[in-house]
Structures are given as C-alpha cells and as structure tokens.
Design an enzyme around this catalytic site. Structure first.
Site, PDB file in Angstrom:
ATOM      1  N   HIS A   1     -67.721  27.337  28.356  1.00 25.10           N
ATOM      2  CA  HIS A   1     -66.292  27.654  28.303  1.00 25.10           C
ATOM      3  C   HIS A   1     -65.624  27.518  29.673  1.00 25.10           C
ATOM      4  CE1 HIS A   1     -62.893  29.051  25.912  1.00 25.10           C
ATOM      5  NE2 HIS A   1     -62.450  29.517  27.056  1.00 25.10           N
TER       6      HIS A   1
ATOM      7  N   TYR B   1     -61.817  25.189  31.951  1.00 27.25           N
ATOM      8  CA  TYR B   1     -60.879  25.464  33.049  1.00 27.25           C
ATOM      9  C   TYR B   1     -61.127  24.534  34.233  1.00 27.25           C
ATOM     10  CZ  TYR B   1     -60.204  29.326  29.960  1.00 27.25           C
ATOM     11  OH  TYR B   1     -59.958  30.055  28.838  1.00 27.25           O
TER      12      TYR B   1
ATOM     13  N   HIS C   1     -58.430  22.785  17.304  1.00 23.59           N
ATOM     14  CA  HIS C   1     -57.969  23.559  18.456  1.00 23.59           C
ATOM     15  C   HIS C   1     -58.361  22.885  19.761  1.00 23.59           C
ATOM     16  CE1 HIS C   1     -57.554  26.801  21.361  1.00 23.59           C
ATOM     17  NE2 HIS C   1     -58.842  26.670  21.631  1.00 23.59           N
ATOM     18  N   PHE C   2     -59.603  22.465  19.845  1.00 27.08           N
ATOM     19  CA  PHE C   2     -60.115  21.889  21.092  1.00 27.08           C
ATOM     20  C   PHE C   2     -59.356  20.622  21.466  1.00 27.08           C
ATOM     21  CE2 PHE C   2     -63.070  19.166  23.416  1.00 27.08           C
ATOM     22  CZ  PHE C   2     -63.516  20.020  24.406  1.00 27.08           C
ATOM     23  N   HIS C   3     -59.111  19.757  20.480  1.00 26.43           N
ATOM     24  CA  HIS C   3     -58.427  18.495  20.785  1.00 26.43           C
ATOM     25  C   HIS C   3     -56.946  18.708  21.085  1.00 26.43           C
ATOM     26  CE1 HIS C   3     -62.087  16.665  19.115  1.00 26.43           C
ATOM     27  NE2 HIS C   3     -61.719  15.580  19.770  1.00 26.43           N
TER      28      HIS C   3
ATOM     29  N   ARG D   1     -67.419  21.818  10.573  1.00 28.31           N
ATOM     30  CA  ARG D   1     -67.413  20.753  11.579  1.00 28.31           C
ATOM     31  C   ARG D   1     -68.821  20.177  11.689  1.00 28.31           C
ATOM     32  NH1 ARG D   1     -67.749  23.704  17.427  1.00 28.31           N
ATOM     33  NH2 ARG D   1     -67.070  21.654  18.085  1.00 28.31           N
ATOM     34  N   ARG D   2     -68.913  19.053  12.404  1.00 28.84           N
ATOM     35  CA  ARG D   2     -70.204  18.410  12.678  1.00 28.84           C
ATOM     36  C   ARG D   2     -70.944  18.000  11.403  1.00 28.84           C
ATOM     37  NH1 ARG D   2     -71.537  23.116  16.604  1.00 28.84           N
ATOM     38  NH2 ARG D   2     -70.887  22.355  18.649  1.00 28.84           N
TER      39      ARG D   2
END
Length: 536
Positions: free
Chosen positions: A211, A215, A362-364, A425-426
């Site tokens: 995580h 950042y 969310h990630f993309h 997912r995956r």
C-alpha cells in the site's frame, strides 16, 4: 542530467506500451469475447505482465527520471552521477530478468506474487535488482538535498524538491518489507533451498510495501500538481505551508496502513487491523488538503487569465496544453474514485468488496489515472526539454488525456458496479458456466471492455507522440526552460515541516508500533508452511 533522466523516461514508456497491450486483451477477455488463442495460461501471464510492468517498472523508472529533473533544477546539480547510472543499469537488468521470466510463462503469479504460487527464481531476483537500483536514486536525491542545505543553511527548498525528498525517504522505508520478503523468503524457496513457505507472513511483508507504494506513485504526481501546474495555469501556488505539510503527512502515514488489505487474513489480531484502518482514514486528510490547495491555485491562474464569475475561471484555463489537461483530468478522476478508498479501508464494509471487481475499478480510477495520466502529461512536457525536439503530433497529445478519461470512466465505473454485484476479480472465466448471477454481469463487462479499448487507443496516441518526437520532432534552437511555480507567499526560512530528520524518526516509530507486535505474533504462532504451487 538530460541523458540520465531521458534514459529512465524511455524505459518507463517502453514498459507502459507493453503493459497497455496486455491490458486491452484482459478487458476483452473478462467480457467473454472469444479472442484468438485465448487461454487461462495466457490470461494470467498477461495479468502478471500488466501489473508488474505498469505498477513497478513504468512508475519507478518515470519517477526516478522526473526526480532527477526536479533535483537538478532546484539544487543546480546531481551529487553522485556515477551511482545514479549504476542504479539505472541494475534496475534495468532486474527489469529484463523479471520480464523474460513473465513472458516465458514461468512467473504467472500476478502483481502481488502471493505464495504459495511460485515463480521462476529469475522473477524474484529481477524484482530485487529493480528495488536495489531504485535505492541508488533515493540515495542520490538525499545526498543532493543534503549538499544543497549545507550551502544554503536555513533556506527552505522549493516545494518540488521538498516533495521529492519525502518520496525518497518513503521509498527507502516502505521497500524494506518487500526486500525482506523477496530475499529472505521467496528467493531461497524458489531455488529449492527451503521446502515450504509461510503465506501469511509473506503477504504481511508484501503489504508492508504494497500500500505505501501507492503513495510512492502519488507523491511525484503531487509534485507536478504543486510545482508545475499552477505556473502552467498562469497563477501561483496558493499555500506553500500546506504543501509542505501534505508531503510530511504522507511520509509519516503511508507505511503503517498495510493490514487493511488483510482484514480477512487469519493470524493477525483484529485490534491491529483496526489500528491500520484508522491510520488509513487519516491519510485521506492530506489528499483533501491537496484538492483544496491545487484548486485554489488553479482559480488564481484562471482569474489571472481573465476569468469572471463563480466558475468562469475554469474555462480560461489552458485546456489545450497536454500537460494541463492530463493533470486536471487525473485530479478529477482521482477525486471521484478516492471516495471508494474509504469503503476499502472500512473494517466492516471492506468485506463486501474484498477480492471483487470493485477493487480493480477503484485502483484504476485512483492511482491508475492520478499517477499514470499525470506521468503521461509530464512526458509531453519533458521530451522537448530532454531531447531538444519539438513535440510531434500535438493534436494526438491534446486528445489523448480526454480519451484516457472517458475510457477510464467506462472501465472503472463498470467494475465498481459489477463488484457490488459480486463479480470476483482475477478470474479468467467470468461467465461461470452460464450461472444466472454471472449473466447479470454481462452488460457491464461489455461496458468495461469498451472502456479498455478506448484506453488502448489513448495509450497508442501517447506512444505515437513519444516515438514521433524522438524520430521526427523538429530540432529546437534552444531547450525550453524548466519553470517551477512560485507560492503566493514564499517562506523566508525553514519551518516545522522542513525538519526531515524529525519526521523520518516519527515515521519509523509509527511503523514499529504498527508492525512489531503483529509480525512477532506471526513468527511465534505454530507454522507449518505450504509447498509451492504452479497452477499456470
């Protein structure tokens, strides 16, 4: 410096291109389109290649190249060019080693490379070399900053350099976890020196890094938002002090948040998961401050350009500038998707979306656009300054950020919806053999696939502009200047948020508090280990 920065940027662009080709196939496959040679083996190979090349190679090499530009601009030199070049070659060797392992089908372990799925040793050794090479950049950045401070005692560094120094410290701190995982656990296990591995311990060490790396991607993007965007907009940075506070808060809060990815994992006490969840909510604050500060800076620029009324300043901003459009759209997408992060971090709500398509949506929408689209815009800005060539195919550069924005909205919103509908997912075969619930996903996976195609068109425009500039761009009589934004009120001397020694100490102490007992408890539990598995 120009050659050093350009070398890193070009490697990042090459990694981006290969990763983009993998991504469009995945989006279409998830919609159950019968592509030529579509197999589970190829799908999981492409998922691994896309995640590693985009998440680790594209970002790391670009951040290093951009970082060197900022460091030299502010300090006037790079201290340790030999080490910088050595780091480049080590990281490149590691990248090639890991990429060959992935593309040959011997490392289909996905971006997270969770054991007991086992890759070829070359993959883990390559990943370790990439990290070691990047450490050279962090050391060179900190040495350059240290020398500049010795020559300018009490003088605050420009916020661009301040942000890069925070990024370097964050990178050195957060990569310790993945370095221990890879060197101590994964490499000996993959070589057959150790028969079994502890999956939960390995996952915990990965998320110690997994995580905070988000950042590491975001902070250089924020450097561009704070240090470049206000000047491009025609104004000034609204608040120098708030900017420095944001970078320091990210430094101290980024690393001790990894356990919120392990809410469903056994062996970790619930109170530590809750502690990490609270810190994860805390890290939302600097992003909110960033939204306020950057938007205020853009309003200053828009009004300086003649904008009137409540929102008239927005239309006066330089939307035709590829750098501005890329960053502005990246910020808008990031703000929209960022609210989903609060769901992921919530101890209770996380269970609803864990391991569903919501996560990839969310990630993309957040870092997949906030960082990637910002870096693409920065590439347009950097190329003339590093190559001495005029940007070629400017109309493609101008339309590319908008295509990415539209494509990402289609792709990510569809994945958010299907995630709430229970789509995992995956998973290669999304139809689940014609299951009724899976049939309800089909219209949305089609929307997601359409978004993936639009994203690929956008990525192709980006590649065309880069290649066209390198091969056919008109040579400029002189290099365009590198101009950084100035604040409305420049600080006369260093303040509280310039004391990196203090804040790094706080960050280390917080990491020890957050991880020492959970790791100790994992090591003292009965551990039987798992044998290696190579499903693909």
């Amino acid at each position: 410096m120009r050659k050093l920065a350009l070398a890193h940027v070009l490697v990042s662009v090459a990694a981006f291109g290969l990763a983009a080709m993998m991504a469009v196939m995945q989006a279409m496959s998830r919609a159950d389109l019968q592509l030529p040679a579509r197999t589970a083996d190829l799908y999981y190979l492409s998922v691994t290649a896309h995640g590693v090349l985009m998440g680790l190679v594209f970002t790391t090499f670009f951040i290093i190249g951009f970082g060197y530009v900022i460091v030299e601009k502010v300090t006037g030199r790079i201290v340790g060019k030999g080490l910088a070049w050595a780091g480049f070659w080590v990281a490149l060797a590691g990248t090639l080693l890991a990429t060959v392992a992935i593309l040959s089908g011997r490392a289909s372990v996905l971006y997270t490379f969770y054991p007991p799925m086992k890759a070829h040793p070359a993959f883990y050794i390559g990943a370790a070399l990439l990290v070691v090479g990047s450490w050279a950049w962090a050391i060179v950045t900190l040495r350059s900053f240290h020398e500049w401070r010795k020559e300018n005692p009490g003088r605050p560094a420009h916020v661009g350099l301040h942000g890069m120094v925070a990024t370097a410290w964050l990178w050195l701190l957060c990569t310790l976890g993945v370095a221990v995982e890879v060197v101590v656990l994964l490499i000996p296990w993959s070589l057959g020196w150790v028969e079994r591995i502890d999956p939960v311990l390995a996952r915990t060490l990965f998320w110690y890094f997994g995580h905070p790396v988000v950042y590491f991607w975001l902070l250089p993007a924020y450097v561009a938002w704070y240090a470049l965007l206000p000047r491009v907009a025609g104004g000034k940075l609204f608040s120098d002090k708030l900017t420095r506070m944001v970078f320091v808060l990210f430094l101290i809060l980024s690393t001790p948040v990894g356990l919120h990815h392990q809410f469903v994992d056994p062996g970790i006490a619930s109170q530590w998961k809750l502690f990490h969840a609270i810190l994860t909510f805390g890290i939302l604050f600097p992003s909110m401050v960033t939204a306020f500060t950057v938007i205020a800076s853009l309003e200053l620029g828009g009004r300086a350009r003649g904008g009137r009324g409540l929102f008239g300043w927005i239309f006066r901003l330089p939307w035709g500038d590829p750098l501005f459009a890329a960053i502005a759209l990246a910020m808008l997408t990031f703000a929209t998707g960022g609210w989903g992060g609060a769901v992921n971090a919530a101890y209770g709500m996380n269970a609803m979306v864990h391991n569903t398509a919501w996560v990839q949506g969310h990630f993309h929408m957040t870092v997949g656009t906030a960082s990637a689209l910002t870096f693409m815009g920065l590439t347009y800005w950097l190329l003339p300054r590093l190559t001495g060539r005029e940007l070629k195919f400017l109309p493609f550069a101008q339309v590319q950020p908008w295509l990415w924005f539209v494509g990402m909205c289609f792709f990510s919103i569809a994945n958010h919806v299907t995630g709430l509908m229970g789509m995992p997912r995956r998973v290669y075969e999304a139809s689940y053999g014609g299951a009724e619930q899976a049939q309800a996903w089909a219209p949305w996976t089609a929307v997601s696939a359409a978004g993936g195609v639009i994203l690929f068109v956008s990525a192709s425009c980006f590649g065309l502009v880069v290649v066209g500039t390198l091969l056919w761009g008109r040579r400029l009589s002189e290099l365009p200047p590198i101009e950084l934004a100035e604040p409305l009120e420049a600080p006369a001397e260093e303040g509280l948020f310039d004391r990196f020694g203090t804040w790094v100490t706080v960050a280390v102490v917080l990491v020890v508090i957050a991880y020492a007992i959970p790791l100790y408890q994992l090591l003292t539990l009965p551990r039987f280990g798992a044998p290696p598995q190579v499903p693909f």
